[in-house]
Design a protein around this motif. Structure first.
Motif, PDB file in Angstrom:
ATOM      1  N   MET A 198      57.486   7.709  93.458  1.00 43.14           N
ATOM      2  CA  MET A 198      57.073   8.110  92.127  1.00 43.14           C
ATOM      3  C   MET A 198      55.696   7.502  91.847  1.00 43.14           C
ATOM      4  N   SER A 199      54.809   8.317  91.303  1.00 46.28           N
ATOM      5  CA  SER A 199      53.446   7.846  91.053  1.00 46.28           C
ATOM      6  C   SER A 199      53.412   6.844  89.900  1.00 46.28           C
ATOM      7  N   ARG A 200      52.381   6.068  89.901  1.00 53.79           N
ATOM      8  CA  ARG A 200      52.195   5.054  88.855  1.00 53.79           C
ATOM      9  C   ARG A 200      52.097   5.716  87.473  1.00 53.79           C
ATOM     10  N   HIS A 201      51.460   6.888  87.443  1.00 54.98           N
ATOM     11  CA  HIS A 201      51.297   7.613  86.183  1.00 54.98           C
ATOM     12  C   HIS A 201      52.668   8.018  85.619  1.00 54.98           C
ATOM     13  N   VAL A 202      53.546   8.536  86.465  1.00 57.74           N
ATOM     14  CA  VAL A 202      54.883   8.948  86.044  1.00 57.74           C
ATOM     15  C   VAL A 202      55.681   7.727  85.590  1.00 57.74           C
ATOM     16  N   GLU A 203      55.550   6.628  86.307  1.00 60.63           N
ATOM     17  CA  GLU A 203      56.252   5.397  85.923  1.00 60.63           C
ATOM     18  C   GLU A 203      55.814   4.931  84.539  1.00 60.63           C
ATOM     19  N   ARG A 204      54.526   5.012  84.266  1.00 60.67           N
ATOM     20  CA  ARG A 204      54.016   4.608  82.952  1.00 60.67           C
ATOM     21  C   ARG A 204      54.524   5.528  81.851  1.00 60.67           C
ATOM     22  N   LEU A 205      54.569   6.835  82.129  1.00 65.67           N
ATOM     23  CA  LEU A 205      55.104   7.788  81.149  1.00 65.67           C
ATOM     24  C   LEU A 205      56.581   7.507  80.876  1.00 65.67           C
ATOM     25  N   LYS A 206      57.347   7.261  81.940  1.00 65.69           N
ATOM     26  CA  LYS A 206      58.765   6.953  81.771  1.00 65.69           C
ATOM     27  C   LYS A 206      58.949   5.685  80.946  1.00 65.69           C
ATOM     28  N   ALA A 207      58.136   4.692  81.210  1.00 69.87           N
ATOM     29  CA  ALA A 207      58.223   3.433  80.451  1.00 69.87           C
ATOM     30  C   ALA A 207      57.893   3.673  78.975  1.00 69.87           C
ATOM     31  N   ALA A 208      56.900   4.518  78.713  1.00 70.85           N
ATOM     32  CA  ALA A 208      56.521   4.823  77.328  1.00 70.85           C
ATOM     33  C   ALA A 208      57.657   5.553  76.608  1.00 70.85           C
ATOM     34  N   VAL A 209      58.289   6.490  77.290  1.00 71.51           N
ATOM     35  CA  VAL A 209      59.416   7.216  76.691  1.00 71.51           C
ATOM     36  C   VAL A 209      60.557   6.246  76.421  1.00 71.51           C
ATOM     37  N   HIS A 210      60.851   5.391  77.385  1.00 73.10           N
ATOM     38  CA  HIS A 210      61.931   4.413  77.227  1.00 73.10           C
ATOM     39  C   HIS A 210      61.643   3.483  76.050  1.00 73.10           C
ATOM     40  N   TYR A 211      60.428   3.019  75.937  1.00 72.29           N
ATOM     41  CA  TYR A 211      60.042   2.136  74.832  1.00 72.29           C
ATOM     42  C   TYR A 211      60.221   2.852  73.490  1.00 72.29           C
ATOM     43  N   THR A 212      59.751   4.089  73.405  1.00 76.06           N
ATOM     44  CA  THR A 212      59.837   4.854  72.157  1.00 76.06           C
ATOM     45  C   THR A 212      61.287   5.120  71.777  1.00 76.06           C
ATOM     46  N   VAL A 213      62.111   5.504  72.751  1.00 79.78           N
ATOM     47  CA  VAL A 213      63.538   5.722  72.486  1.00 79.78           C
ATOM     48  C   VAL A 213      64.173   4.423  72.004  1.00 79.78           C
ATOM     49  N   GLY A 214      63.820   3.329  72.622  1.00 83.03           N
ATOM     50  CA  GLY A 214      64.357   2.028  72.201  1.00 83.03           C
ATOM     51  C   GLY A 214      64.004   1.703  70.755  1.00 83.03           C
ATOM     52  N   ARG A 215      62.755   1.960  70.381  1.00 88.30           N
ATOM     53  CA  ARG A 215      62.315   1.706  69.003  1.00 88.30           C
ATOM     54  C   ARG A 215      63.050   2.612  68.012  1.00 88.30           C
ATOM     55  N   LEU A 216      63.221   3.884  68.374  1.00 83.70           N
ATOM     56  CA  LEU A 216      63.953   4.806  67.506  1.00 83.70           C
ATOM     57  C   LEU A 216      65.417   4.370  67.345  1.00 83.70           C
ATOM     58  N   CYS A 217      66.017   3.935  68.437  1.00 84.38           N
ATOM     59  CA  CYS A 217      67.399   3.470  68.374  1.00 84.38           C
ATOM     60  C   CYS A 217      67.514   2.208  67.510  1.00 84.38           C
ATOM     61  N   GLN A 218      66.522   1.310  67.593  1.00 83.89           N
ATOM     62  CA  GLN A 218      66.525   0.119  66.734  1.00 83.89           C
ATOM     63  C   GLN A 218      66.485   0.513  65.267  1.00 83.89           C
ATOM     64  N   LYS A 219      65.629   1.468  64.939  1.00 85.92           N
ATOM     65  CA  LYS A 219      65.518   1.928  63.557  1.00 85.92           C
ATOM     66  C   LYS A 219      66.825   2.547  63.096  1.00 85.92           C
ATOM     67  N   LEU A 220      67.415   3.388  63.925  1.00 86.47           N
ATOM     68  CA  LEU A 220      68.695   4.004  63.577  1.00 86.47           C
ATOM     69  C   LEU A 220      69.793   2.958  63.433  1.00 86.47           C
ATOM     70  N   SER A 221      69.738   1.936  64.269  1.00 81.97           N
ATOM     71  CA  SER A 221      70.722   0.853  64.184  1.00 81.97           C
ATOM     72  C   SER A 221      70.677   0.184  62.819  1.00 81.97           C
ATOM     73  N   LYS A 222      69.469  -0.088  62.352  1.00 83.97           N
ATOM     74  CA  LYS A 222      69.313  -0.725  61.042  1.00 83.97           C
ATOM     75  C   LYS A 222      69.765   0.207  59.926  1.00 83.97           C
ATOM     76  N   ASP A 223      69.351   1.470  60.009  1.00 87.21           N
ATOM     77  CA  ASP A 223      69.654   2.432  58.942  1.00 87.21           C
ATOM     78  C   ASP A 223      71.145   2.751  58.838  1.00 87.21           C
TER      79      ASP A 223
END
Length: 115
Positions: A1-26
């Motif tokens: 897997m290319s470095r670019h794809v790995e970075r995109l996957k990490a960004a998606v994972h980070y964003t999903v994590g942040r959204l889940c944190q917000k939903l957890s609080k709400d």
């Protein structure tokens, strides 16, 4: 897997994590790490499918650039998303028309002042 794809996957994972944190609080619910990872992976795969579909729609129309019509075609199976995309497309088109009308008026005013 290319470095670019790995970075995109990490960004998606980070964003999903942040959204889940917000939903957890709400909603006072917790998301396990495995659930967050599964949502992120599903999201990433769906985005990959969307990208390939958009490219195919544009190629089918013998274009090299994806258009708003391709995006609306992609959204057709989700009524809510399709309506949202249609409304956004209309908003953008109205904004462009207003912007172009403003440019025309200033050119017309400029030409009138020369006469």
């Amino acid at each position: 897997m290319s470095r670019h794809v790995e970075r995109l996957k990490a960004a998606v994972h980070y964003t999903v994590g942040r959204l889940c944190q917000k939903l957890s609080k709400d909603h006072r619910r917790e998301f396990s790490r495995q659930v967050i990872a599964a949502i992120a992976e599903t999201t990433f795969r769906q985005c990959d499918i969307f990208a390939k579909d958009l490219e195919a729609f544009a190629r089918h129309a013998k274009r090299s650039t994806v258009s708003t019509e391709d995006v609306k075609l992609l959204a057709r199976r989700s009524t809510a998303l399709s309506i949202y995309m249609q409304n956004k497309s209309e908003e953008l088109n109205q904004g462009l028309k207003k912007k172009n009308n403003g440019k025309r008026k200033s050119k017309d005013t400029e030409e009138e002042s020369r006469e």
